[in-house]
Design an enzyme around this catalytic site. Structure first.
Site, PDB file in Angstrom:
ATOM      1  CE  LYS A 191     -28.089 -40.912 -18.445  1.00  0.00           C
ATOM      2  NZ  LYS A 191     -26.795 -40.299 -18.193  1.00  0.00           N
ATOM      3  CG  HIS A 211     -22.424 -31.947 -15.740  1.00  0.00           C
ATOM      4  ND1 HIS A 211     -22.565 -30.929 -16.661  1.00  0.00           N
ATOM      5  CD2 HIS A 211     -21.854 -32.975 -16.419  1.00  0.00           C
ATOM      6  CE1 HIS A 211     -22.102 -31.337 -17.837  1.00  0.00           C
ATOM      7  NE2 HIS A 211     -21.672 -32.568 -17.715  1.00  0.00           N
ATOM      8  CG  HIS A 266     -25.212 -31.756 -21.250  1.00  0.00           C
ATOM      9  ND1 HIS A 266     -23.977 -32.114 -20.827  1.00  0.00           N
ATOM     10  CD2 HIS A 266     -26.011 -32.817 -20.986  1.00  0.00           C
ATOM     11  CE1 HIS A 266     -24.008 -33.339 -20.322  1.00  0.00           C
ATOM     12  NE2 HIS A 266     -25.247 -33.798 -20.409  1.00  0.00           N
ATOM     13  CE  LYS A 276     -17.984 -31.162 -18.855  1.00  0.00           C
ATOM     14  NZ  LYS A 276     -18.029 -32.515 -19.382  1.00  0.00           N
ATOM     15  CE  LYS A 291     -28.759 -33.960 -18.138  1.00  0.00           C
ATOM     16  NZ  LYS A 291     -28.951 -35.126 -18.961  1.00  0.00           N
TER      17      LYS A 291
HETATM   18  C1  BG6 Z   1     -20.562 -35.090 -20.033  1.00  0.00           C
HETATM   19  C2  BG6 Z   1     -19.365 -35.852 -19.555  1.00  0.00           C
HETATM   20  O1  BG6 Z   1     -20.404 -33.721 -19.786  1.00  0.00           O
HETATM   21  O2  BG6 Z   1     -21.727 -35.554 -19.354  1.00  0.00           O
HETATM   22  C3  BG6 Z   1     -19.566 -37.343 -19.782  1.00  0.00           C
HETATM   23  O3  BG6 Z   1     -18.209 -35.424 -20.266  1.00  0.00           O
HETATM   24  C4  BG6 Z   1     -20.856 -37.801 -19.136  1.00  0.00           C
HETATM   25  O4  BG6 Z   1     -18.479 -38.081 -19.242  1.00  0.00           O
HETATM   26  C5  BG6 Z   1     -22.018 -36.922 -19.577  1.00  0.00           C
HETATM   27  O5  BG6 Z   1     -21.073 -39.145 -19.535  1.00  0.00           O
HETATM   28  C6  BG6 Z   1     -23.284 -37.265 -18.787  1.00  0.00           C
HETATM   29  O6  BG6 Z   1     -24.370 -36.572 -19.332  1.00  0.00           O
HETATM   30  P1  BG6 Z   1     -25.856 -37.137 -19.206  1.00  0.00           P
HETATM   31  O7  BG6 Z   1     -26.696 -36.096 -19.836  1.00  0.00           O
HETATM   32  O8  BG6 Z   1     -25.880 -38.442 -19.929  1.00  0.00           O
HETATM   33  O9  BG6 Z   1     -26.123 -37.314 -17.728  1.00  0.00           O
END
Ligand code: BG6
Length: 489
Positions: A342, A237, A175, A145, A179
């Protein structure tokens, strides 16, 4: 998932010296190798435009492994074994003349996996060039993506790829689907009969999905400013998470059964009209603040920024799904950069009992909620009300969680990175965890109307201080409906 026999393959990684490959893909491949999940004859071709000695580029990759694989999981012998699988080939991806050299390096007897970690604008060109040297036949293509920035551009990319590859050999990455805890949503919902009977508008009042990040733009201003948080996170996502929560039970675990159900959800997303937009969608942009006790710049002061962008770094919105299961059950989504922590979390709020027999003042105790923590502290907790203990307590209630912490339960197991799972599934030829063309297109179609709506309104995003939970308007968005963001936080 049943264990399948490992097959050898050639993995051609386009964009092998880019950030994604160095930070995520090579470390994931190394971990697969350590876990014995790469066939001994699997070879990796690192492809990039950079001139110079191949050995120098292989050293860059080895260094990246030392940087991005946790030190406790590094092992010199394994590192050497892994590096022995790699070779570097310099090529300009749009130059057809560069492809015979690639074809020479591909073992004609094993499948070729062509992983495009490049801008989507070159996907079509790479596909045509692969076909021209006869490399399309046994090839699966993996597309990173973002695939386009709206419906029309994503169609153009998908159509160009489809000229060469049938859909059953195209693996579109989101992605989040790799997970471990996201896959657990399927197990939680469909391996337990407990939830399914409750999983509808009769029993659920609303759902929250929060994907908060502490990081800012991290040197990606150029890309991010063209995209913004809605395209970068919601279109893929968060909508994927919403689909996994909202979809009907698939008839089996096959890729198409799951994807058919997700598409039905995407098709049922209600458009948000121009009149509703002000009440249902909040865009924010961070200004300077403090994260982890350190001062951080605002979005417009980040490296390589311009000072007038009105790209959003935060989105909160109320989504309604027009079907029997979810009519009248809002899904509140929010995601932002430079939040206090996070956190990816889904909260399912169950309705209060229809008839209340306890003391009225206890009504405000937190009722039944299912909290699914995707990261960090992966786990599930079910908030329940029980009687407080003690002779003097009468029928006093208390609210507490029934907890399942994955890290405590599976203490010895490391949680694999999403890319390990995804790469493994491509090698196995399993499309379950990949996004089908129509899913992407329905998601874009829905996002496009939001973007068009706010462009018509012409409002700048609302400022929020870095290190906060977003603009106050995001709180108003949910309190207006008589609710709060769970545990906020
Ligand atoms: C990516 C985005 O697809 O996902 C990023 O382009 C983002 O901006 C990232 O930081 C977040 O992924 P994760 O796995 O760290 O939650």
């Amino acid at each position: 998932m049943t264990a399948l026999k490992l097959e050898p393959c050639t993995l051609a990684l386009f964009g092998a010296l880019g950030d994604l490959a160095l930070r995520k893909l090579f470390p994931a491949l190394y971990q697969l190798d350590c876990a014995g999940l790469l066939h001994e004859n699997t070879r990796i071709l690192a492809l990039a435009r950079d001139d110079g000695e191949p050995q120098r580029h292989l050293t860059t990759i080895a260094r990246a492994l030392c940087l991005h694989v946790p030190p406790a999981e590094q092992d010199t012998a394994r590192l050497e074994r892994f590096m022995a699988r790699l070779s570097y080939l310099r090529m300009d991806f749009l130059d057809a003349e560069a492809y015979p050299a690639l074809a020479e390096q591909v073992d004609g007897h094993t499948p070729l996996i062509a992983y495009f970690a490049t801008p989507a604008a070159v996907y079509g060109g790479i596909c045509a060039n692969l076909a021209a040297v006869g490399l399309a036949e046994r090839t699966r293509v993996v597309l990173e993506k973002p695939i386009g920035h709206d419906l029309a551009s994503s169609r153009a990319v998908n159509d160009a790829v489809a000229q060469v590859f049938p859909e059953n050999r195209v693996y579109r990455i989101d992605h989040y689907l790799g997970k471990e805890t996201v896959q657990n949503l399927i197990a939680l919902r469909f391996a337990n009969s407990l939830f399914e009977t409750q999983w509808n508008q009769n029993h659920i009042s609303h759902v929250e999905i929060t994907v908060a990040e502490k990081v800012g733009i991290e040197g990606r201003w150029g890309y991010f400013d063209q995209a913004g948080q809605l395209r970068d996170m919601i279109q893929n996502h968060l909508l994927q998470l919403l689909c996994l929560i909202a979809m009907d039970p698939p008839s089996d675990l096959s890729a198409d059964s799951i994807r058919d159900e997700k598409v039905k959800v995407l098709k049922a997303l209600q458009p948000i009209s121009a009149e509703q937009l002000g009440q249902r969608l909040v865009r924010g942009q961070y200004v300077a603040g403090v994260c982890d006790g350190k001062p951080v710049p605002g979005y417009l002061e980040e490296e390589n920024s311009n000072t007038r962008s009105d790209t959003e770094t935060f989105v909160a919105l109320r989504v309604d799904i027009g079907n029997w299961r979810w009519a009248g059950v809002p899904f509140y989504l929010r995601t932002g950069k430079r939040m206090p922590q996070k956190l990816s979390q889904i909260v399912i709020h169950f309705k209060a009992p229809p008839h209340y027999i306890f003391a009225p003042e206890q009504r405000q105790l937190i009722g039944n909620k299912l909290v699914i923590r995707l990261q960090p502290d992966e786990g599930i907790s079910l908030q329940v009300l029980t009687k407080d203990q003690g002779l003097d307590k009468g029928m006093q209630l208390r609210s507490g969680p029934l907890q399942l912490s994955f890290s405590d339960t599976y203490r010895s197991e490391r949680i694999p990175d999403a890319y390990e799972r995804l790469l493994l599934e491509v090698m196995r030829g399993n499309q379950n965890l990949f996004v089908r063309k129509d899913e992407i297109e329905h998601a874009w179609q829905w996002c496009d109307q939001l973007i068009a709506g706010w462009q018509r309104l012409g409002e700048a995003p609302k400022p929020y201080t870095a290190g906060s939970w977003g603009p106050m308007a995001a709180v108003a968005l949910i309190t207006r409906d008589g609710r709060n963001w769970y545990g906020d936080l």
